[in-house]
Design an enzyme around this catalytic site. Sequence first.
Site, PDB file in Angstrom:
ATOM      1  N   LEU A 147       0.832  -0.997   0.106  1.00 56.04           N
ATOM      2  CA  LEU A 147      -0.011   0.165  -0.240  1.00 56.04           C
ATOM      3  C   LEU A 147       0.971   1.303  -0.207  1.00 56.04           C
ATOM      4  O   LEU A 147       1.686   1.603   0.975  1.00 56.04           O
ATOM      5  CB  LEU A 147      -1.069   0.003   1.394  1.00 56.04           C
ATOM      6  CG  LEU A 147      -2.014  -1.041   1.224  1.00 56.04           C
ATOM      7  CD1 LEU A 147      -2.524  -1.109   2.685  1.00 56.04           C
ATOM      8  CD2 LEU A 147      -3.087  -0.930   0.309  1.00 56.04           C
ATOM      9  N   GLU A 148       0.850   1.909  -1.046  1.00 56.49           N
ATOM     10  CA  GLU A 148       1.482   3.319  -1.140  1.00 56.49           C
ATOM     11  C   GLU A 148       0.779   4.298  -1.918  1.00 56.49           C
ATOM     12  O   GLU A 148      -0.075   3.876  -2.671  1.00 56.49           O
ATOM     13  CB  GLU A 148       2.858   2.903  -2.042  1.00 56.49           C
ATOM     14  CG  GLU A 148       3.613   1.983  -1.373  1.00 56.49           C
ATOM     15  CD  GLU A 148       5.029   1.736  -2.264  1.00 56.49           C
ATOM     16  OE1 GLU A 148       5.643   2.614  -2.705  1.00 56.49           O
ATOM     17  OE2 GLU A 148       5.440   0.314  -2.772  1.00 56.49           O
ATOM     18  N   TRP A 149       1.120   5.628  -1.839  1.00 60.99           N
ATOM     19  CA  TRP A 149       0.412   6.728  -2.895  1.00 60.99           C
ATOM     20  C   TRP A 149       1.235   6.265  -4.222  1.00 60.99           C
ATOM     21  O   TRP A 149       2.466   5.843  -4.236  1.00 60.99           O
ATOM     22  CB  TRP A 149       0.838   7.975  -2.503  1.00 60.99           C
ATOM     23  CG  TRP A 149       0.044   8.354  -0.984  1.00 60.99           C
ATOM     24  CD1 TRP A 149       0.569   8.774   0.008  1.00 60.99           C
ATOM     25  CD2 TRP A 149      -1.306   8.457  -0.823  1.00 60.99           C
ATOM     26  NE1 TRP A 149      -0.195   9.062   1.083  1.00 60.99           N
ATOM     27  CE2 TRP A 149      -1.395   8.733   0.374  1.00 60.99           C
ATOM     28  CE3 TRP A 149      -2.475   7.932  -1.771  1.00 60.99           C
ATOM     29  CZ2 TRP A 149      -2.853   8.635   0.884  1.00 60.99           C
ATOM     30  CZ3 TRP A 149      -3.696   7.896  -1.151  1.00 60.99           C
ATOM     31  CH2 TRP A 149      -3.923   8.669   0.042  1.00 60.99           C
TER      32      TRP A 149
END
Length: 263
Positions: A147-149
Amino acid sequence: MRIFPSLCFALTLAACGSAPIATVSTSPTLGTPAPRVNFADSAPHDFGLRGPHGHPVHGIDASRHQPQIDWQTARANGVTFAWLKATEGGDMLDPAFRENWRGARRAGVAHGAYHFFYHCRPAAEQARWFIRHVPRDAGALPPVLDLEWTPFSPTCTIRRAPGVIRSEARIFLDAIEAHYGKRPLIYTSIDFYRDNELWRVGAYDFWLRSVAAHPDEIYGNRPWTFWQYSATGAVPGIPGEVDLNTFNGNEAQWQAWLAANSG
């Protein structure tokens, strides 16, 4: 290339950077700690006394950006475990995944697959895509949700509300846990963890990125299981730079974690 001072150690007491690259002719037991760590780093950070050198079990994460890995050589030089990129979104399969999966297994490297979450696709659709491509292997490490931008994505840079992100994460995590029978892990970066209060997702093991400070300094009281401490590592047998990671525990704790999570 500079040798990473904090990683100039080996369980066999070989001189860092000067010992010949070891090779093995037979595969060791899957996940057995490597006999030494012979890593380097092109841009090392000095973590001080709390650096990764205090942890004996090290590994990497790999994708198509590390083509044609010599897994036997990597294993002999410190790679005990590997997280392998499998899928992204709902339509991308990493072209190196299948070969990396087979190569890591043959070399005795404990290995698991991770999915890079795409914020413009429904979580259920992404879970189905991951399940379609990642084997249900009892001996593999648990799956990981990354989960990352995505500010540099050519097609999806949206930033959804924290509550929506946590809800979508749970949908994905629940689906793959039901399929693989293993509690997944969550990988994340500092900004994404804070922006979305990921500690509220649930009781999952975390794999945390922190390349300029110990995770405890950055993530507070968040318990962590794996720490990604460099994005500029050099490991014999792996072309180019590779991410370096360590397990939070000694060799006995690693074996206990393996027994509980990859059986």
